[in-house]
Write a protein that holds these residues in place. Structure first.
Motif, PDB file in Angstrom:
ATOM      1  N   LEU A  80      28.658  39.480  35.058  1.00 38.88           N
ATOM      2  CA  LEU A  80      30.041  39.769  34.537  1.00 38.88           C
ATOM      3  C   LEU A  80      30.317  40.350  35.602  1.00 38.88           C
ATOM      4  N   ILE A  81      31.168  40.696  37.142  1.00 42.64           N
ATOM      5  CA  ILE A  81      31.990  41.624  37.675  1.00 42.64           C
ATOM      6  C   ILE A  81      32.896  40.990  38.041  1.00 42.64           C
ATOM      7  N   ILE A  82      34.137  41.974  37.268  1.00 46.08           N
ATOM      8  CA  ILE A  82      35.470  41.932  37.774  1.00 46.08           C
ATOM      9  C   ILE A  82      36.088  43.422  38.090  1.00 46.08           C
ATOM     10  N   ARG A  83      36.769  42.961  39.315  1.00 48.28           N
ATOM     11  CA  ARG A  83      36.936  44.110  40.348  1.00 48.28           C
ATOM     12  C   ARG A  83      38.698  43.849  39.826  1.00 48.28           C
ATOM     13  N   LYS A  84      39.735  44.741  40.405  1.00 41.96           N
ATOM     14  CA  LYS A  84      40.929  45.037  40.373  1.00 41.96           C
ATOM     15  C   LYS A  84      41.691  44.018  39.170  1.00 41.96           C
ATOM     16  N   LEU A  85      41.657  43.144  38.551  1.00 41.53           N
ATOM     17  CA  LEU A  85      42.049  42.059  37.467  1.00 41.53           C
ATOM     18  C   LEU A  85      43.589  43.054  36.429  1.00 41.53           C
ATOM     19  N   PRO A  86      44.413  42.502  36.321  1.00 43.02           N
ATOM     20  CA  PRO A  86      45.206  43.140  35.759  1.00 43.02           C
ATOM     21  C   PRO A  86      45.039  42.874  34.379  1.00 43.02           C
ATOM     22  N   LEU A  87      43.712  43.219  33.546  1.00 43.83           N
ATOM     23  CA  LEU A  87      43.676  43.087  32.028  1.00 43.83           C
ATOM     24  C   LEU A  87      43.919  44.220  31.498  1.00 43.83           C
ATOM     25  N   ALA A  88      44.622  44.083  30.224  1.00 43.75           N
ATOM     26  CA  ALA A  88      44.822  44.583  29.052  1.00 43.75           C
ATOM     27  C   ALA A  88      43.973  44.301  28.008  1.00 43.75           C
ATOM     28  N   ASP A  89      43.154  43.881  27.954  1.00 46.19           N
ATOM     29  CA  ASP A  89      42.248  43.129  26.692  1.00 46.19           C
ATOM     30  C   ASP A  89      40.949  42.511  27.495  1.00 46.19           C
ATOM     31  N   LEU A  90      40.131  42.199  27.723  1.00 46.27           N
ATOM     32  CA  LEU A  90      38.735  42.009  28.346  1.00 46.27           C
ATOM     33  C   LEU A  90      39.024  40.342  27.500  1.00 46.27           C
ATOM     34  N   LEU A 148      24.429  36.613  27.945  1.00 48.11           N
ATOM     35  CA  LEU A 148      25.455  37.880  28.699  1.00 48.11           C
ATOM     36  C   LEU A 148      24.878  39.471  29.173  1.00 48.11           C
ATOM     37  N   LYS A 149      24.274  39.576  30.067  1.00 45.79           N
ATOM     38  CA  LYS A 149      23.349  41.191  29.923  1.00 45.79           C
ATOM     39  C   LYS A 149      24.499  42.555  30.509  1.00 45.79           C
ATOM     40  N   VAL A 150      24.972  42.024  32.141  1.00 45.32           N
ATOM     41  CA  VAL A 150      25.645  43.181  32.517  1.00 45.32           C
ATOM     42  C   VAL A 150      26.803  42.995  32.684  1.00 45.32           C
ATOM     43  N   ILE A 151      27.631  43.613  32.621  1.00 46.21           N
ATOM     44  CA  ILE A 151      29.011  44.199  32.796  1.00 46.21           C
ATOM     45  C   ILE A 151      29.649  45.355  33.538  1.00 46.21           C
ATOM     46  N   ILE A 152      30.144  44.469  34.967  1.00 50.45           N
ATOM     47  CA  ILE A 152      31.147  45.550  35.724  1.00 50.45           C
ATOM     48  C   ILE A 152      32.214  45.700  35.806  1.00 50.45           C
ATOM     49  N   LEU A 153      33.042  46.510  35.325  1.00 51.29           N
ATOM     50  CA  LEU A 153      34.433  46.259  35.206  1.00 51.29           C
ATOM     51  C   LEU A 153      35.482  47.378  36.193  1.00 51.29           C
ATOM     52  N   ASN A 154      35.359  47.580  37.054  1.00 48.55           N
ATOM     53  CA  ASN A 154      35.725  48.612  38.738  1.00 48.55           C
ATOM     54  C   ASN A 154      37.176  48.133  38.680  1.00 48.55           C
ATOM     55  N   ARG A 155      38.026  49.037  38.587  1.00 48.44           N
ATOM     56  CA  ARG A 155      39.022  49.518  39.148  1.00 48.44           C
ATOM     57  C   ARG A 155      39.933  48.289  38.359  1.00 48.44           C
ATOM     58  N   CYS A 156      39.840  48.355  37.289  1.00 52.15           N
ATOM     59  CA  CYS A 156      41.025  47.388  36.072  1.00 52.15           C
ATOM     60  C   CYS A 156      41.706  48.026  35.699  1.00 52.15           C
ATOM     61  N   ARG A 157      42.760  48.632  36.435  1.00 50.78           N
ATOM     62  CA  ARG A 157      43.917  49.735  35.919  1.00 50.78           C
ATOM     63  C   ARG A 157      44.158  50.169  34.188  1.00 50.78           C
ATOM     64  N   GLU A 158      44.480  48.187  34.138  1.00 47.36           N
ATOM     65  CA  GLU A 158      45.169  48.330  32.734  1.00 47.36           C
ATOM     66  C   GLU A 158      44.765  47.780  31.074  1.00 47.36           C
ATOM     67  N   LEU A 159      43.886  48.271  31.700  1.00 46.55           N
ATOM     68  CA  LEU A 159      42.595  47.379  30.698  1.00 46.55           C
ATOM     69  C   LEU A 159      42.787  48.856  29.754  1.00 46.55           C
ATOM     70  N   ASP A 182      34.296  51.843  35.814  1.00 48.97           N
ATOM     71  CA  ASP A 182      34.339  52.105  36.872  1.00 48.97           C
ATOM     72  C   ASP A 182      35.547  52.234  37.306  1.00 48.97           C
ATOM     73  N   SER A 183      37.075  53.802  36.763  1.00 50.21           N
ATOM     74  CA  SER A 183      38.325  54.274  37.643  1.00 50.21           C
ATOM     75  C   SER A 183      39.435  53.226  36.625  1.00 50.21           C
ATOM     76  N   CYS A 184      38.876  52.792  35.575  1.00 49.82           N
ATOM     77  CA  CYS A 184      39.924  52.174  34.498  1.00 49.82           C
ATOM     78  C   CYS A 184      40.474  53.302  34.134  1.00 49.82           C
ATOM     79  N   ASN A 185      41.907  53.695  34.404  1.00 54.81           N
ATOM     80  CA  ASN A 185      42.569  54.763  34.364  1.00 54.81           C
ATOM     81  C   ASN A 185      43.042  53.845  32.845  1.00 54.81           C
ATOM     82  N   GLY A 186      43.241  53.114  31.975  1.00 53.06           N
ATOM     83  CA  GLY A 186      44.403  53.136  30.414  1.00 53.06           C
ATOM     84  C   GLY A 186      43.730  52.983  29.999  1.00 53.06           C
TER      85      GLY A 186
END
Length: 298
Positions: A124-134, A144-155, A206-210
């Motif tokens: 699962l690859i997630i980039r720049k989605l406005p997610l507060a929670d997965l 599910l073996k791999v999760i990649i979260l990139n720039r989900c700043r509201e997470l 990566d870059s999930c500042n929340g």
């Protein structure tokens, strides 16, 4: 008998209804074709195993539903880029063969709960989605073996990953036989987060500042590696403590090989720290010989 079609930056294409003339098509990629506004004809391609649909910043993104994906029961790979009007991922729950999902800049998607009905999803690859929670639990994604979260700043947290009571509609609840075969749950007792089964081996954040805490990762015994890159509120001590606790969890579940992490602080030009976790203070209580702590920079 065409099996693969790739369209890239084809400004002359307006209508893709001609795709219905390729019933044997297995792989389709439509990238940056700025004048294409309707992908509904894709629903007729029942042999598709790989599909990538990418909008461009300059195109009119009028697609408001993913219902056209429902018939594609053989899809193994799906990438959606800049579907900025899509809110609900519920149609993805019908893609029971899906193994890899890449969602990039779908800026109105706030929940991934439909993924709870994808038993074969591996990456699962997630980039720049406005997610507060997965919004989905690993217990319902046993492959599910791999999760990649990139720039989900509201997470803000990862709690739902080990929450067996993840909200789900009737359409997203897996068959009872599937749940029973992949979980060992005593419904009369509160479920311990350490006792559910899952296959997750790697998570990259990566870059999930929340995000302010990653200690939940220490409860996932199957996890072999995690990466924390430029997350504003996660420091090295927090990451290293999580790594130590994760290896204790792995040992308690019979996994003697230590997990590893990669940490990059939220500082421009900072060095990458690669670290295999080991808590030397607890070595006397462990029957398995462990390597000494190491910390190298590159």
């Amino acid at each position: 008998n065409v099996k693969r079609l790739v369209f890239w930056n084809c400004s002359a294409i307006v209508d893709v209804s001609f795709l219905s003339f390729f019933p044997t098509l297995q792989e389709l990629s439509i990238d940056y074709c700025m004048r294409v506004e309707d992908f509904s004809s894709v629903r007729s391609l029942l042999s598709l195993t790989s599909l990538a649909l990418n909008f461009s910043h300059r195109s009119k993104n009028l697609v408001k539903t993913l219902d056209f994906l429902r018939p594609l029961k053989n899809l193994n790979y799906l990438r959606l880029f800049e579907f900025s009007e899509i809110v609900d991922l519920e149609p993805l729950g019908a893609l029971s063969q899906l193994k890899k999902l890449d969602l990039d800049e779908c800026s109105k998607v706030t929940s991934l709960s439909p993924l709870s009905s994808l038993p074969k999803l591996e990456e699962l690859i997630i980039r720049k989605l406005p997610l507060a929670d997965l919004g989905f639990a690993l217990s319902f994604c046993p492959s599910l073996k791999v999760i990649i979260l990139n720039r989900c700043r509201e997470l803000q947290n990862l709690d739902s990953l080990i929450n067996h009571t993840t909200p789900a509609t009737v359409s997203t609840i897996p068959p009872v036989s599937h749940v029973v075969s992949s979980l060992d749950i005593n419904f009369s007792q509160p479920q311990s987060p350490l006792k559910f089964s899952c296959a997750l081996e790697k998570i990259s954040i990566d870059s999930c500042n929340g995000l302010k805490s990653i200690d939940l990762l220490s409860k996932i015994a199957s996890l072999k590696r995690f990466e924390v890159v430029r997350c504003q509120h996660v420091n090295f001590k927090m990451a290293n403590d999580t790594l130590m606790d994760l290896n204790k969890t792995r040992l308690s579940h019979g996994s003697p090989s230590p997990a590893t992490m990669e940490f990059v602080p939220n500082v421009f030009g900072a060095q990458v720290v690669h670290q295999p976790a080991f808590d030397s203070s607890s070595s006397s209580t462990q029957s398995v010989e462990q390597p000494q702590p190491q910390c190298t920079t590159q």
